[in-house]
Design an enzyme around this catalytic site. Sequence first.
Site, short mmCIF file in Angstrom:
data_model
loop_
_atom_site.label_atom_id
_atom_site.label_comp_id
_atom_site.label_asym_id
_atom_site.label_seq_id
_atom_site.Cartn_x
_atom_site.Cartn_y
_atom_site.Cartn_z
N HIS A 1 37.81 35.08 -3.32
CA HIS A 1 39.01 34.37 -3.04
C HIS A 1 39.32 32.88 -3.48
CE1 HIS A 1 35.88 33.39 0.14
NE2 HIS A 1 36.55 32.26 0.08
N ASP B 1 33.76 40.40 -1.70
CA ASP B 1 34.41 39.46 -1.91
C ASP B 1 33.47 38.33 -2.81
OD1 ASP B 1 36.62 37.65 -1.86
OD2 ASP B 1 35.72 36.65 0.21
N SER C 1 33.21 27.15 0.69
CA SER C 1 32.94 28.74 0.28
C SER C 1 32.21 28.73 -1.06
CB SER C 1 34.31 29.40 0.08
OG SER C 1 33.99 30.95 -0.09
#
Length: 1254
Positions: free
Chosen positions: A152, A174, A226
């Site tokens: 993402h 992901d 992240s």
Amino acid sequence: MFPFQPMYPMQPMPYRNPFAAPRRPWFPRTDPFLAMQVQELTRSMANLTFKQRRDAPPEGPSAKKPKKEASQKQKGGGQGKKKKNQGKKKAKTGPPNPKAQNGNKKKTNKKPGKRQRMVMKLESDKTFPIMLEGKINGYACVVGGKLFRPMHVEGKIDNDVLAALKTKKASKYDLEYADVPQNMRADTFKYTHEKPQGYYSWHHGAVQYENGRFTVPKGVGAKGDSGRPILDNQGRVVAIVLGGVNEGSRTALSVVMWNEKGVTVKYTPENCEQWSLVTTMCLLANVTFPCAQPPICYDRKPAETLAMLSVNVDNPGYDELLEAAVKCPGRKRRSTEELFKEYKLTRPYMARCIRCAVGSCHSPIAIEAVKSDGHDGYVRLQTSSQYGLDSSGNLKGRTMRYDMHGTIKEIPLHQVSLHTSRPCHIVDGHGYFLLARCPAGDSITMEFKKDSVTHSCSVPYEVKFNPVGRELYTHPPEHGVEQACQVYAHDAQNRGAYVEMHLPGSEVDSSLVSLSGSSVTVTPPVGTSALVECECGGTKISETINKTKQFSQCTKKEQCRAYRLQNDKWVYNSDKLPKAAGATLKGKLHVPFLLADGKCTVPLAPEPMITFGFRSVSLKLHPKNPTYLTTRQLADEPHYTHELISEPAVRNFTVTEKGWEFVWGNHPPKRFWAQETAPGNPHGLPHEVITHYYHRYPMSTILGLSICAAIATVSVAASTWLFCRSRVACLTPYRLTPNARIPFCLAVLCCARTARAETTWESLDHLWNNNQQMFWIQLLIPLAALIVVTRLLRCVCCVVPFLVMAGAAAGAYEHATTMPSQAGISYNTIVNRAGYAPLPISITPTKIKLIPTVNLEYVTCHYKTGMDSPAIKCCGSQECTPTYRPDEQCKVFTGVYPFMWGGAYCFCDTENTQVSKAYVMKSDDCLADHAEAYKAHTASVQAFLNITVGEHSIVTTVYVNGETPVNFNGVKLTAGPLSTAWTPFDRKIVQYAGEIYNYDFPEYGAGQPGAFGDIQSRTVSSSDLYANTNLVLQRPKAGAIHVPYTQAPSGFEQWKKDKAPSLKFTAPFGCEIYTNPIRAENCAVGSIPLAFDIPDALFTRVSETPTLSAAECTLNECVYSSDFGGIATVKYSASKSGKCAVHVPSGTATLKEAAVELTEQGSATIHFSTANIHPEFRLQICTSYVTCKGDCHPPKDHIVTHPQYHAQTFTAAVSKTAWTWLTSLLGGSAVIIIIGLVLATIVAMYVLTNQKHN
């Protein structure tokens, strides 16, 4: 704190030695040239060590100041004060720091902690930022020779080599991944699946790992983090961060980690958001903008800001927009004001209270709602007044502001009283909410006094203390144990629950209307507008004014109505307030003081006095508070009991060999096992034998004694009858013929008639002549017998040796066995291989997990009834709009509201209409207090085994599926599948408060009012809410603004009251039930097949091991059915010293030792368990066998606190002594019968012979 300075003891005088100090020892001086060489070598090594590529130093001042600057400071130390001030001014007007001008760089922590320093050092060459439009959007890290980056996170890796790699996508996790070049693999992280509970490190400090979840303190970590790794103390990666979600005071992280097989696993908490710097967009006048950067703010344009918030009320970035709209750019606020900034958008209001000092009234402190669902005795109130703000809307702690007929006033919070049956203690207030601690009562009253006027409001609500645990205490104890509970948080942190706001409706204010001369004058408050409606001589006037105006057409005050209008403040969407006309701008604010997980101290009831009996336990209980007692059998049928004990009592229970458990109050569970013990002696006299077996096997003993008594009775009766019969037969001839006398010898000789049988040849000749079919049948019988015997000999002589040899050959590589699936029971065996010494194998399962595959069907919790402010239309009609909210009800009522406070509301009497709407939503505390309904499917089994093969040991985790092997020291082990597909979980289970219940809940969308599942949501945070609560709207009372309704009670609350004990207390086979994940541990059911593939290197040649030339086994002590209650001594003579494996091939006994050390001559002591009264087993020591046998006695203790690890198979349940007495008894009866039969035969022969002679 104390009025006086503390007095410290004086320092003791230094100790003076009266003797002279000894001389310092002399050492020869080193060569100065050698010292110079050592210093030069040290300097060179330091240069080689520290002359490496280093990153740019962090921002901020260096750790040590340069010497030059320090020297200048010392020189300037003697200057005057004036020069110092000048120096300060020069420093201020000096050139700016170029680093300070760069606003894009994030200011780093000047003093990072030890964990941060370690992670920063390890991240320097192994973590790479992902850049997007010149900003860091996330990170990519190199782990185990692979590049990992969150999928993402958009942007380009800030490394030319890694940015050019072609990645593969794994949308399930992901992640994007790629193999790094060979020259970069030396600088990659190592990963590990070992994650013991504790603290780990990442870029921002410590990360806590508990119950399979990674959490950090709230505020640590945010968007842009992240892809950062979480490291252990050895610098290995345990997880990669993807996002997070705030859960009260901590933030749960969404991570990707690895399991024991090296397979990637993703964990994502509910309502988690990704931590990339993707900007959330909001809308204003068809123009999008970043939610964190609104073009307007509340302090500058309040009305427009409220409209902007209303448009974006359902936007995912609403919280960011709300925070940015309240905090205007360029204005700095104190940290304490952050808790109260949201409620500056609102104002207090007056609302109807059902019970004031004198009946109902419109009170400035109307109580809207009361909640007391925590376990700490606190109450959360929602009122029409506000707390923490002054009358101007500025921050002012411990203050309450209220609305008094349009005027906002304030009062110190300590002048406000709250009481139930006794006064309450007010803890804090925030916005519309107040947190207090109240004693028990059936109503709650709030009041204050201002200008000699007392304002009060009371509502009926049962305030009571909600105890947690298994003891119904009424006050928190001073001492006890801590237990997980739910408490009201004493802060106003955002926790995801909202309260709905909207613009206030028009309120009549008669104080705005005055009579000036012969005309009516309306004066609106400063800064606000007023709506004026008049009916004067047939002329209707309706206009909005913002300054004083006279209406000459009207001559009386009753002809005009003035309505206060305010579009720059929100109020709570109360059913006691009218709704604004037209499209009402609505919003939402966070609810403070929500339920949160915490720790509560719970009391401990006095320990029960336990008395053990034969297979029984007696509990003498003395509870201080009503306490629950729960028991269960640790067998296939638990037969659980659940009782609330309020008074001293005595309870008796039966205990079996499979175990029994009881839980008393908040004490931990206690388990007991019965032993095969009984009074008497199985090897003693008859009465002792009968007493022993009567207590062990009462029915069998009674049946056996009855049979023996019947046999003895029949024997005596038969013998007596035969004796009498013989006597009569003997006397009858003599009575009839007194002079007849036959010699006894002649009678004996004549009674045996001679007979001669046919020979075999004659029999065959007879069959050939008369029945040839029978002849051939008789002839084929020996042939068939010969064939059967031949086949048996072939099996015995050929097949068995073949199987033995084949098994010995296969044992070199493979060995299969079966062990019980019970934690703590060690299983010992040996592998016999021709030409090699027996190889001992010991397996002890320390833990066995049964993890079902579960699917979350829905979440249910308390519901809250939302009521829109009633829409009122004077002199007209309205209709209901379409409903779209859960269980929404809408009704139109006519003939309402001819009056309202402050004067008449509507000029009409019966033509007025009101639209009432009510609907259902999740309660504010649903995030903390909810139940989850799961459907359970096939379960997987994990076994934690302690395995010893030979001299090699390992503790490993095995998946009991028959497919997944485990390798250690060259040994390949495959376990499973489990012998039974049993599971303690039903198809439908419910998880609540950390416990699991088997409950047949209704399907999604099929809930019934007042039952479990009356409201259903797929997750706690999802908006797909289903509700069925039997909500019915009632007609409002004329003259009051409200929305009355009736509704079924909460099915969730009713289920909590009526639920049975959880599986933790009722599961069969002694299962221990846990959550996160849902699993059952240590269920004593079934067995686990094991298959070993053993390499040749672990075997030892027979020539290298001792050989016994003579061995003798003696049982020194033997207690059957006891945990290793037998002791055997083996005297031997061995060929040499060494270590030998010991084993019992049969199941008669279980050995504690797997191997013993032997000398050339001596004795070895071996402990064993057996269930046999007369054990006789062959003991294998190396390649030799010795027979052990003897008598065992019953154990002395009736009840023990640990399970018996003895063999469950035995050959004799009755002792030899008992058999001896039994055969003696039957033998005596048989002798009587035989004597009677002999006498009867003699008499019969005599009588028949005499009759024939006559």
